[in-house]
Enzyme design. Structure first.
Site, PDB file in Angstrom:
ATOM      1  N   LYS A  63       4.039   2.430  -6.054  1.00  0.00           N
ATOM      2  CA  LYS A  63       3.698   0.491  -5.402  1.00  0.00           C
ATOM      3  C   LYS A  63       3.212  -0.291  -6.769  1.00  0.00           C
ATOM      4  O   LYS A  63       3.506  -1.283  -6.499  1.00  0.00           O
ATOM      5  CB  LYS A  63       2.442   0.985  -4.301  1.00  0.00           C
ATOM      6  CG  LYS A  63       3.158   1.802  -3.095  1.00  0.00           C
ATOM      7  CD  LYS A  63       1.928   1.768  -1.597  1.00  0.00           C
ATOM      8  CE  LYS A  63       2.173   2.574  -0.163  1.00  0.00           C
ATOM      9  NZ  LYS A  63       2.894   3.995  -0.811  1.00  0.00           N
TER      10      LYS A  63
HETATM   11  C1  LIG Z   1       3.876   5.100  -0.406  1.00  0.00           C
HETATM   12  C2  LIG Z   1       4.251   6.223  -0.604  1.00  0.00           C
HETATM   13  C3  LIG Z   1       5.059   6.641  -0.177  1.00  0.00           C
HETATM   14  C4  LIG Z   1       6.518   6.308   1.255  1.00  0.00           C
HETATM   15  O1  LIG Z   1       7.031   4.726   0.881  1.00  0.00           O
HETATM   16  P1  LIG Z   1       7.204   3.959   1.958  1.00  0.00           P
HETATM   17  O2  LIG Z   1       7.973   2.553   1.241  1.00  0.00           O
HETATM   18  O3  LIG Z   1       6.563   3.965   2.418  1.00  0.00           O
HETATM   19  O4  LIG Z   1       7.953   4.325   2.922  1.00  0.00           O
HETATM   20  C5  LIG Z   1       6.003   7.645  -1.544  1.00  0.00           C
HETATM   21  N1  LIG Z   1       5.050   8.764  -1.767  1.00  0.00           N
HETATM   22  C6  LIG Z   1       3.942   8.093  -2.436  1.00  0.00           C
HETATM   23  C7  LIG Z   1       3.498   8.562  -3.522  1.00  0.00           C
HETATM   24  C8  LIG Z   1       3.473   6.887  -1.623  1.00  0.00           C
HETATM   25  O5  LIG Z   1       2.397   5.898  -2.228  1.00  0.00           O
END
Ligand SMILES: *Cc1c(COP(=O)(O)O)cnc(C)c1O
Length: 462
Positions: free
Chosen positions: A112
């Protein structure tokens, strides 16, 4: 370039407006009216360029001249200078044709950061230009909160309030948020659970009167700029492996569908992608929909991959809009039905999705088995989210000759519990985070009462 709503009834917006807005007024999500293209030559010219330069080139058409090129380039370079690896998102080879794309070298060790380091700076730029200030409010059960705080801590025109459930997030996750002592960062521990925290954030967006006219901004994955930032690493990694001359496939550990939707956008722009494989944990709505056309909610299951624990995938709406050939009324009808009862997609849209997407669901026992197996075969310790992707890629890839890139969405040290359960002694935090467990913390504990929380926000924003 304008942005339109997936439900067809909200006004079209500019890039600046869409970044400052979040959800559309008709309940839909914003998508670009036309998809810009990357020609064969555009892609070929990217070979060997820095991540920041590729990012600038991929995102420029979406920004649409609303930030001048020199300024935007500066924003992009600053955002990705916060990553601890010179490649920003390095590729790591697992076997002859399976690669990991390490998206976890940012400040909070999860993917993120790639989007939020950029979004904070873009928001700050537009607010500065307008002479406005804004408040960010968000609820977190762990990951998103710390990435949002890291993305905004240097933003003069933003104050950020992140609500987490008191004593219900891990120590590492709490400390990643509460040790940021910047004077525009406010951590609130709510005496309640995550749903209580999220309900208060939703209520605050629905009625913003308590802020006396100051803008409230959402940085969750419905914000278009987050999708835009994530398109870049699909392009950069495919080019590194030989695109546009060679096709690649991607396997994406998925929850709200923001990450894999960005990959789909890269394909629509012209990236030669053979296949997207969606990996889910036991919360498998995406897999049930694609495999069995079972588009229904199920009880939330707490898994070893907690950042993928969801009931509804909010960004899936953006893909449905494309699958229904941009018929906003049809998307609106489908999602209203879905809210009320189990439903199914129409045949033609489902067939369109299946042309590009395969899926696989991985339960907790398998996550532990995969962490051990991947280590045995490659010496890599995977985090539990990435482990779902590793298994899904091996099981669902269409052929053995097209390289498959599994997105590594978190650093294993961030989810050490699962790694220890799999039989490993634990994973040290990277050196730049050595002192996390000793740093001073700052947060405020509040009861799960909307009026108290809103009073705290109104009094503390600058
Ligand atoms: C947020 C997250 C996901 C999922 O991603 P999306 O964009 O919501 O599909 C997968 N792995 C980790 C470690 C995350 O923080």
């Amino acid at each position: 370039m304008r942005y339109i709503s997936t439900r067809g009834q909200a006004p079209a917006l500019s890039f600046e407006e869409v970044v400052l807005t979040g959800m559309a007024s008709d309940g839909g999500l914003y998508v670009p009216e036309e998809v810009p293209t990357l020609s064969h030559d555009d892609l070929a010219d990217m070979a060997g360029l820095s991540y920041a330069e590729i990012a600038f080139r991929v995102m420029k058409p979406y920004v649409n001249g609303e930030i001048d090129d020199a300024t935007f380039r500066g924003i992009v370079e600053e955002a990705y200078a916060t990553f601890s690896h010179d490649a920003v998102v390095p590729l790591n080879q697992l076997d002859a044709n399976h690669f990991l794309l390490e998206l976890f070298h940012g400040p909070t060790l999860a993917f993120k950061d790639v989007a939020l380091q950029l979004l904070g700076r873009i928001l700050d730029h537009f607010l500065q230009k307008r002479g406005e200030r804004a408040v960010i409010m968000g609820a977190t059960s762990g990951d998103t909160g710390s990435a949002a705080i890291e993305g905004c801590r240097h933003c003069d025109n933003l104050d950020i309030f992140i609500l987490h459930p008191h004593q219900r997030v891990s120590e590492v996750q709490r400390r990643q948020m509460t040790t940021v002592l910047a004077n525009n960062v406010f951590n609130v521990a709510i005496e309640g659970n995550f749903d209580d925290a999220q309900a208060m954030v939703k209520a605050s967006f629905a009625d913003q009167g308590f802020l006396n006219g100051t803008r409230l901004v959402a940085v969750n994955s419905i914000n278009w700029a987050r999708i835009m930032a994530q398109i870049v690493y699909y392009v950069a990694s495919a080019v590194a492996l030989g695109a546009p001359q060679r096709q690649v496939s991607f396997c994406v550990p998925s929850a709200n569908f923001g990450n894999v939707f960005a990959g789909y956008m890269a394909k629509r722009m012209g990236l030669p992608v053979k296949q997207f494989i969606i990996a889910t944990n036991a919360n498998d709505i995406l897999h049930r929909t694609l495999a069995d056309n079972d588009f229904s909610k199920q009880e939330l299951v707490a898994t070893l991959a907690p950042s993928m624990d969801i009931v509804v995938s909010s960004n899936f709406e953006r893909l449905l809009f494309e699958a229904y050939e941009r018929d906003g009324a049809a998307v609106k009808a489908l999602l209203e039905r879905f809210q009320a009862e189990p439903t199914a997609l129409a045949e033609a849209p489902l067939a369109r999705l299946r042309e590009s997407f395969a899926s696989h669901s991985v339960d907790d026992a398998t996550i532990l088995e995969v962490i051990r197996e991947a280590h045995h075969r490659t010496q890599e310790v995977l985090d539990p989210h990435t482990a779902t992707g590793y298994r899904a890629a091996e099981r669902e890839r269409a052929d053995a000759t097209t390289p498959v890139i599994t997105l590594a969405t978190a650093h294993p040290a961030k989810f050490a519990d699962a790694v220890v359960k799999a039989g490993f002694p634990g994973v040290p935090l990277p050196p730049h985070m050595d002192d996390l467990l000793e740093c001073e913390e700052r947060y405020t504990v509040l009861p799960a009462e909307l009026a108290e929380v809103q009073k705290f926000v109104a009094e503390n924003r600058r």
